[in-house]
Design a protein around this motif. Structure first.
Motif, short mmCIF file in Angstrom:
data_model
loop_
_atom_site.label_atom_id
_atom_site.label_comp_id
_atom_site.label_asym_id
_atom_site.label_seq_id
_atom_site.Cartn_x
_atom_site.Cartn_y
_atom_site.Cartn_z
N THR A 27 39.78 50.17 43.18
CA THR A 27 40.59 49.10 43.78
C THR A 27 39.70 47.97 44.28
O THR A 27 40.00 46.79 44.09
CB THR A 27 41.42 49.67 44.95
N LEU A 28 38.59 48.33 44.93
CA LEU A 28 37.67 47.31 45.44
C LEU A 28 37.05 46.50 44.30
O LEU A 28 36.86 45.29 44.41
CB LEU A 28 36.56 47.99 46.27
N ILE A 79 39.65 44.02 43.15
CA ILE A 79 39.76 42.91 44.11
C ILE A 79 38.60 41.95 43.94
O ILE A 79 38.76 40.72 43.97
CB ILE A 79 39.82 43.46 45.55
N LEU A 113 39.13 39.77 40.88
CA LEU A 113 40.15 38.74 41.13
C LEU A 113 39.61 37.62 42.01
O LEU A 113 39.88 36.45 41.77
CB LEU A 113 41.38 39.37 41.78
N LEU A 114 38.82 37.98 43.03
CA LEU A 114 38.22 36.96 43.89
C LEU A 114 37.24 36.09 43.11
O LEU A 114 37.17 34.87 43.32
CB LEU A 114 37.52 37.62 45.09
N CYS A 156 39.23 33.62 41.06
CA CYS A 156 39.76 32.56 41.93
C CYS A 156 38.67 31.56 42.30
O CYS A 156 38.91 30.35 42.31
CB CYS A 156 40.37 33.17 43.20
#
Length: 200
Positions: free
Chosen positions: A17-18, A21, A24-25, A28
């Motif tokens: 999960t980390l 994330i 995705l960061l 972005c």
């Protein structure tokens, strides 16, 4: 016992999960750097500007905003003003020049840029400007600005010089070099921000 097993499974899923994330960061961050967030939703402000090319001793006069970029002298055209009237007002306010006349029309530069979270759509009319030598010699070789936020200097108007000194807008080096070669006005557009705005 069942609660302990469930917690162990949840902990095993956390590294994946980390990582997701983090990916995705990263995406972005890349998109934010490449495309200013919300540019298509920003307010657009239109500016009509008059710019002067003043020659003396084979050089032209350049203005610099202290701590920032350089540009051709001049400024915004106010309601009820002609381009020549705007140049007369601006050059008197900035340098105290009193006898300004716009002689030859050199071209139009249209561009866009971001300022204070707004998209600025600027259209600049550029003129070759005459001023008596008796006034210009008082500003050569070191022009005396009447406004604290501005500096002025003389520059040989080669395309390389204008590019190296980052004289804005981005079309200035091409417009001046082309005009001096072909002696006719040119139109340049560089709408890098408005081009991404949604069409209505």
């Amino acid at each position: 016992m069942q609660n302990i097993i469930y917690r162990r499974k949840a902990y095993r899923r956390m590294p994946g999960t980390l990582i997701l994330i983090g990916i995705l960061l990263g995406i972005c961050y890349y998109l934010t750097a490449k495309y200013p967030i919300g540019a298509e939703f920003m307010e657009t402000v239109y500016r009509h500007v008059a710019r002067a090319v003043i020659s003396y001793q084979d050089k032209i006069l350049i203005a610099r905003l202290k701590g920032a970029h350089s540009f051709l002298p001049g400024g915004g055209v106010e309601t009820g003003e002609s381009c020549e009237m705007a140049l007369q007002r601006e050059l008197f306010e900035e340098l105290g020049l009193k006898s300004i006349t716009a002689s030859r029309f050199m071209g139009v530069m249209e561009d866009s840029y971001l300022e204070n979270e707004k998209v600025i759509h600027s259209v600049s009319h550029v003129f070759e400007v005459n001023c008596p030598s008796s006034e210009l010699e008082n500003h050569y070789p070191h022009p005396q600005s009447k406004e604290d936020h501005l500096q002025f200097y003389w520059l040989a108007p080669t395309r390389e010089n204008l590019e190296n000194h980052n004289v804005l807008s981005r079309s200035v080096p091409e417009l001046i070099s082309n005009f001096m070669t072909e002696q006719k006005p040119f139109f340049f557009t560089d709408m890098q921000h408005l081009s991404r705005r949604k069409k209505v």
